[in-house]
Design an enzyme around this catalytic site. Sequence first.
Site, PDB file in Angstrom:
ATOM      1  N   LYS A 145     -89.184  -9.483  23.739  1.00 59.54           N
ATOM      2  CA  LYS A 145     -89.835 -10.672  23.202  1.00 59.54           C
ATOM      3  C   LYS A 145     -90.180 -11.596  24.360  1.00 59.54           C
ATOM      4  O   LYS A 145     -89.378 -11.735  25.307  1.00 59.54           O
ATOM      5  CB  LYS A 145     -88.872 -11.352  22.223  1.00 59.54           C
ATOM      6  CG  LYS A 145     -89.450 -12.527  21.461  1.00 59.54           C
ATOM      7  CD  LYS A 145     -88.422 -13.046  20.449  1.00 59.54           C
ATOM      8  CE  LYS A 145     -88.932 -14.221  19.645  1.00 59.54           C
ATOM      9  NZ  LYS A 145     -87.943 -14.702  18.657  1.00 59.54           N
TER      10      LYS A 145
ATOM     11  N   SER B 165     -89.644 -15.129  14.030  1.00 58.59           N
ATOM     12  CA  SER B 165     -90.559 -15.216  15.137  1.00 58.59           C
ATOM     13  C   SER B 165     -90.613 -13.973  16.024  1.00 58.59           C
ATOM     14  O   SER B 165     -91.514 -13.857  16.850  1.00 58.59           O
ATOM     15  CB  SER B 165     -90.197 -16.421  16.000  1.00 58.59           C
ATOM     16  OG  SER B 165     -88.906 -16.251  16.562  1.00 58.59           O
TER      17      SER B 165
ATOM     18  N   SER C 175     -84.950 -14.965  12.915  1.00 61.37           N
ATOM     19  CA  SER C 175     -86.104 -14.402  13.622  1.00 61.37           C
ATOM     20  C   SER C 175     -85.993 -12.954  14.061  1.00 61.37           C
ATOM     21  O   SER C 175     -86.976 -12.395  14.540  1.00 61.37           O
ATOM     22  CB  SER C 175     -86.420 -15.244  14.847  1.00 61.37           C
ATOM     23  OG  SER C 175     -87.187 -16.357  14.465  1.00 61.37           O
TER      24      SER C 175
HETATM   25  N1  GLN Z   1     -88.203 -19.239  11.089  1.00 63.72           N
HETATM   26  C1  GLN Z   1     -87.157 -20.075  11.621  1.00 63.72           C
HETATM   27  C2  GLN Z   1     -87.759 -21.238  12.349  1.00 63.72           C
HETATM   28  O1  GLN Z   1     -88.944 -21.351  12.345  1.00 63.72           O
HETATM   29  C3  GLN Z   1     -86.252 -19.256  12.494  1.00 63.72           C
HETATM   30  C4  GLN Z   1     -86.774 -19.079  13.839  1.00 63.72           C
HETATM   31  C5  GLN Z   1     -85.886 -18.280  14.723  1.00 63.72           C
HETATM   32  O2  GLN Z   1     -84.916 -17.677  14.275  1.00 63.72           O
HETATM   33  N2  GLN Z   1     -86.194 -18.340  16.002  1.00 63.72           N
HETATM   34  O3  GLN Z   1     -87.061 -22.037  12.908  1.00 63.72           O
END
Ligand code: GLN
Length: 484
Positions: free
Chosen positions: A76, A151, A175
């Site tokens: 990532k 994400s 994420s």
């Molecule tokens: N979707 C969640 C957010 O937008 C989790 C993001 C993540 O785990 N990095 O914060």
Amino acid sequence: MHRSTITQARELLRQKKISAAQLTEAVFARIDQVEDKVQAFVHLTREQALRQARDADARIAAGEDAPLLGIPIALKDLICTAGSRTTCASKILDQFVSPYDATVVEKLRRAGAVIVGKTNMDEFAMGSSNENSYHHPTMNPWSLSRVPGGSSGGSSAAVAAHECMAALGSDTGGSIRQPASFCGVTGLKPTYGRVSRFGLVAFASSLDQIGTLTKTVADAAVLMNVIGGKDPRDSTAADVALPDFTQALRKDVGGMKLGVPKEYFIGGGIHPEVERAVQEGIRTLESLGMQTVEVSLPHLDYAVATYYVIACAEASTNLSRYDGVKYGYRADKSDTLAHMYENTREGFGDEVKRRIILGTFVLSSGYYDAYYLKGQKVRTLIKQDFENAFGRCDVIAAPVAPYPAFKLGEKLDDPLQMYLADVYTISANLAGIPAMSIPCGFAAAENLPVGLQLMGKHFDEAGLITVGHKFQQATDFHSQQPPL
Ligand code: GLN
């Protein structure tokens, strides 16, 4: 070759049926074939990868047997890699090249991995669909008009499309697990502190954790053996003995207790096809010898609100470092220093700005007690919910996301709807416990993957691996292929 798992590819390499160079070339041929459609990567490191593969072949020829020797892996794009860009899918870091490797990258290199490239993500890991990327959206390999989740959507799409054998992602509120569920792959968020965060660009430091996206639970065990463990450069990387996670693959689940939290199935927010697949998954685990017990996590309703207070507060301070002086992008043509800071921060996208504003607000004097302090107290209650529940069971089973992959653009204008994508995953981050998503079925109409979430006690990734692997030995959801 590109379709094989780490475990299968290592066997072929050991027996000298294939070379690491051939394997890496096969993976890049696959990327050339499908990447136009999927767009999982922000950039590829083809030449470096082929060099690393030839290096791996030399090490194999010399009789070495490192756990990932010759295995193509993607990262990532918020995990620092010396010698190639780390952009966090943000304009503000678009040209940033880290001067050092993250600890996990050092460990991967030592274990012989071949790094194929950096994967797309929501900007600074804020989002649930990959649509917040500065670069471009990523498409779900199961249905190209749908999002891969986020994400870590680039990492999960790349694994699902066989553009790499496995990938690393990060999970602050879901994420890794939510995109794993959307793309039909296995996603493991380890215990907070199990994997070093040195070289992981910070979003919310008390919640962030690096983890794995793989084709199978067995592969997650292999990767966890490599990336886990304490690190003198990260004081939050816990000094807890690292077990051999592949041993957990040989254990039985007979007699283990599976907790099913009642709050996760009431309230009507869950898609009926998701509920059906998750309930069938629980029945499969029962048929394998697990005993289910009902448990209660009464503060679930507060998880999303608590998370967005704490995560935004931490993000607002972490992201103050992007000021045009120390890293990446700097706005030109500013007449004063203050204007230069201001103009540079135009480099953030809308969602990132929204969170910095929210976070600054909840930390500001006059509101600190009402929001941030209250959020920390509720976080403790959520952690206690899990302690109570784990007094009665070994592993908890739950849905990962309330629905399967949604259409690109569908939730883009409604941030609150997007935040609700994490209603089932966020609690594990707030409590710091390990959690995993494994494929458990398909939502009928469009054949979209559905994930089953397994949550464990602190530092008991091994328990999740045992249960998840037994499930995958009894089912074939994880080996179904997207129609690419
Ligand atoms: N979707 C969640 C957010 O937008 C989790 C993001 C993540 O785990 N990095 O914060």
